[in-house]
Write a protein that holds these residues in place. Sequence first.
Motif, PDB file in Angstrom:
ATOM      1  N   GLY A 266       0.812  -1.300   0.168  1.00  0.00           N
ATOM      2  CA  GLY A 266       0.126  -0.019   0.058  1.00  0.00           C
ATOM      3  C   GLY A 266       0.827   1.233   0.035  1.00  0.00           C
ATOM      4  O   GLY A 266       2.010   1.058  -0.573  1.00  0.00           O
ATOM      5  N   PRO A 267       0.427   2.423   0.711  1.00  0.00           N
ATOM      6  CA  PRO A 267       1.202   3.659   0.551  1.00  0.00           C
ATOM      7  C   PRO A 267       2.431   3.610   1.278  1.00  0.00           C
ATOM      8  O   PRO A 267       3.325   4.501   0.919  1.00  0.00           O
ATOM      9  CB  PRO A 267       0.148   4.474   1.472  1.00  0.00           C
ATOM     10  N   ALA A 268       2.837   2.478   2.089  1.00  0.00           N
ATOM     11  CA  ALA A 268       3.965   2.531   2.553  1.00  0.00           C
ATOM     12  C   ALA A 268       5.247   2.242   1.604  1.00  0.00           C
ATOM     13  O   ALA A 268       6.340   2.561   1.902  1.00  0.00           O
ATOM     14  CB  ALA A 268       4.073   1.157   3.658  1.00  0.00           C
ATOM     15  N   ALA A 269       4.843   1.843   0.338  1.00  0.00           N
ATOM     16  CA  ALA A 269       5.661   1.529  -0.468  1.00  0.00           C
ATOM     17  C   ALA A 269       6.113   2.920  -1.461  1.00  0.00           C
ATOM     18  O   ALA A 269       7.296   2.760  -2.242  1.00  0.00           O
ATOM     19  CB  ALA A 269       5.505   0.538  -1.659  1.00  0.00           C
ATOM     20  N   GLU A 270       5.383   3.746  -1.268  1.00  0.00           N
ATOM     21  CA  GLU A 270       5.361   4.893  -2.031  1.00  0.00           C
ATOM     22  C   GLU A 270       7.048   5.579  -1.953  1.00  0.00           C
ATOM     23  O   GLU A 270       7.589   5.706  -0.827  1.00  0.00           O
ATOM     24  CB  GLU A 270       4.521   6.063  -1.567  1.00  0.00           C
ATOM     25  N   GLY A 271       7.626   5.878  -3.101  1.00  0.00           N
ATOM     26  CA  GLY A 271       9.020   6.485  -3.276  1.00  0.00           C
ATOM     27  C   GLY A 271      10.162   5.393  -3.074  1.00  0.00           C
ATOM     28  O   GLY A 271      11.188   5.578  -3.421  1.00  0.00           O
ATOM     29  N   VAL A 272       9.764   4.214  -2.870  1.00  0.00           N
ATOM     30  CA  VAL A 272      10.794   3.040  -3.073  1.00  0.00           C
ATOM     31  C   VAL A 272      11.475   2.907  -4.298  1.00  0.00           C
ATOM     32  O   VAL A 272      10.802   2.764  -5.388  1.00  0.00           O
ATOM     33  CB  VAL A 272      10.104   1.785  -2.301  1.00  0.00           C
ATOM     34  N   MET A 273      12.724   2.744  -4.270  1.00  0.00           N
ATOM     35  CA  MET A 273      13.421   2.769  -5.666  1.00  0.00           C
ATOM     36  C   MET A 273      14.058   1.347  -5.790  1.00  0.00           C
ATOM     37  O   MET A 273      14.868   0.805  -4.770  1.00  0.00           O
ATOM     38  CB  MET A 273      14.490   3.762  -5.857  1.00  0.00           C
ATOM     39  N   THR A 274      13.756   0.727  -6.758  1.00  0.00           N
ATOM     40  CA  THR A 274      14.403  -0.690  -6.995  1.00  0.00           C
ATOM     41  C   THR A 274      14.958  -0.739  -8.257  1.00  0.00           C
ATOM     42  O   THR A 274      14.599  -0.140  -9.436  1.00  0.00           O
ATOM     43  CB  THR A 274      13.543  -1.621  -7.043  1.00  0.00           C
ATOM     44  N   THR A 275      15.797  -1.525  -8.652  1.00  0.00           N
ATOM     45  CA  THR A 275      16.291  -2.118  -9.902  1.00  0.00           C
ATOM     46  C   THR A 275      16.004  -3.519 -10.351  1.00  0.00           C
ATOM     47  O   THR A 275      16.288  -4.644  -9.598  1.00  0.00           O
ATOM     48  CB  THR A 275      17.871  -1.932  -9.964  1.00  0.00           C
ATOM     49  N   LEU A 276      15.386  -3.802 -11.567  1.00  0.00           N
ATOM     50  CA  LEU A 276      15.088  -4.981 -12.014  1.00  0.00           C
ATOM     51  C   LEU A 276      15.017  -4.871 -13.641  1.00  0.00           C
ATOM     52  O   LEU A 276      15.176  -3.843 -14.269  1.00  0.00           O
ATOM     53  CB  LEU A 276      13.713  -5.500 -11.577  1.00  0.00           C
ATOM     54  N   HIS A 277      15.044  -6.320 -14.233  1.00  0.00           N
ATOM     55  CA  HIS A 277      14.881  -6.374 -15.750  1.00  0.00           C
ATOM     56  C   HIS A 277      13.709  -6.180 -16.328  1.00  0.00           C
ATOM     57  O   HIS A 277      13.470  -6.680 -17.363  1.00  0.00           O
ATOM     58  CB  HIS A 277      15.610  -7.694 -15.991  1.00  0.00           C
ATOM     59  N   TYR A 278      12.676  -6.055 -15.321  1.00  0.00           N
ATOM     60  CA  TYR A 278      11.133  -5.885 -15.863  1.00  0.00           C
ATOM     61  C   TYR A 278      10.351  -4.938 -15.042  1.00  0.00           C
ATOM     62  O   TYR A 278      10.680  -4.872 -13.960  1.00  0.00           O
ATOM     63  CB  TYR A 278      10.657  -7.271 -15.954  1.00  0.00           C
ATOM     64  N   ALA A 279       9.698  -4.265 -15.730  1.00  0.00           N
ATOM     65  CA  ALA A 279       8.279  -3.825 -14.971  1.00  0.00           C
ATOM     66  C   ALA A 279       6.920  -3.720 -15.815  1.00  0.00           C
ATOM     67  O   ALA A 279       7.070  -3.750 -16.926  1.00  0.00           O
ATOM     68  CB  ALA A 279       8.770  -2.149 -15.048  1.00  0.00           C
TER      69      ALA A 279
END
Length: 390
Positions: A266-279
């Motif tokens: 939910g809103p707790a994840a707002e702004g989290v930055m990640t790197t991955l090979h897909y979106a």
Amino acid sequence: MTRTRTLASAMLATTLTAGLSTSALAAADPVKIGLMLPFSGIYAQLGEAGRDGLKLALKQSAAELDGVTFEYIALDTEAKPARAPELASSLLNQHNADFIVGPVHSGVAMGMIKMLRGKDTVMIIPNAGAAAATGPLCAPNIFRTSFSSWQPSYPMGQVALDKGYEKVYAISWNYGMGRESLDAFEESFTAGGGEIVEKVLLPFPSTNFQPHISDIAATNPDAVFTFFAGGGAIKFVKNYDAMGLRGKIPLLGSGFLTEGTLEAQGPAAEGVMTTLHYAEQLDVPANQAFREAFNTEYGHYPDIYAVQGYDAGLAIANTIEKLNGDITDKQAVISTMEKLTIDSPRGEFTFSKAHNPIQNIYLREVKDGVNVVQSIAAKSLEDPARGCKL
């Protein structure tokens, strides 16, 4: 007899035909695909997604394969490494599988490789990121259509440096994927002058995060880097927010921190930055077509695990097509597959010498509950394949 019954109950065999006549089907034996994936337990959804993606790719390729049929022999690994050698042996020696696709769990992958390494049967890994699979244990017949544990995390070190972060607190579980993810981030981050001020490895699968989040607050680093997935990722992100750190100390992670977990976070994840090979919203033509086709076929939209299974299916289909349906020469199968360019929903990729995808890694930021692609964090990133002798 108990073991025989266990194998029999786990096995689900189906045959996919490409709309061929009876005479055409009789002309050649079906291509046998062994599936070693978790169909029960905590990773069942991941196994099902990979299987469904693979079957969709082969169904879509039917017209180009001109008469080829497929037989699936699906064995439930239950994500238990101890079962891997027995199941792999069954697919290799009893079922004579032409391709063996699996697994999800890296521990299971090690057991499979022990049995399949150097054999004629081609093993395609649609998820497990264990570095050894395309490192010290690499082999001509082992391919991966997912990622190495190094790939998603290494680019985040440079992202952190570019954002001016000098001191980072790193935390994960003390198991292969956790250790290798933190090591990859540390490799790039410290090479550019960054400092890891604390490196915490928790017993897997402990989710007692609060003492460590309190320590993060007391340490006050420029940012936090983490690898957690599934339920652990949900709880860590929610605890991080609940203890008031969201918006104060940036949270960075390998993409699995917010992959398949955003709704629960939910809103707790707002702004989290990640790197991955897909979106999911990746602006690649193959991605949009794949997502709609998958939804039409299965009644829901795909995740990264479905993408990786789909690409395993494309690797098989493209190899068979280039060999005009004749896969009797296993060395020709291997040499053909390793030269492929896969038109994937993640963007085109090729295989490295160690048979790991050479692929883009994307920087994503959670905005309004979605992993929004900000940039390509690393273009055509190749795993270093340390220890591979191919």
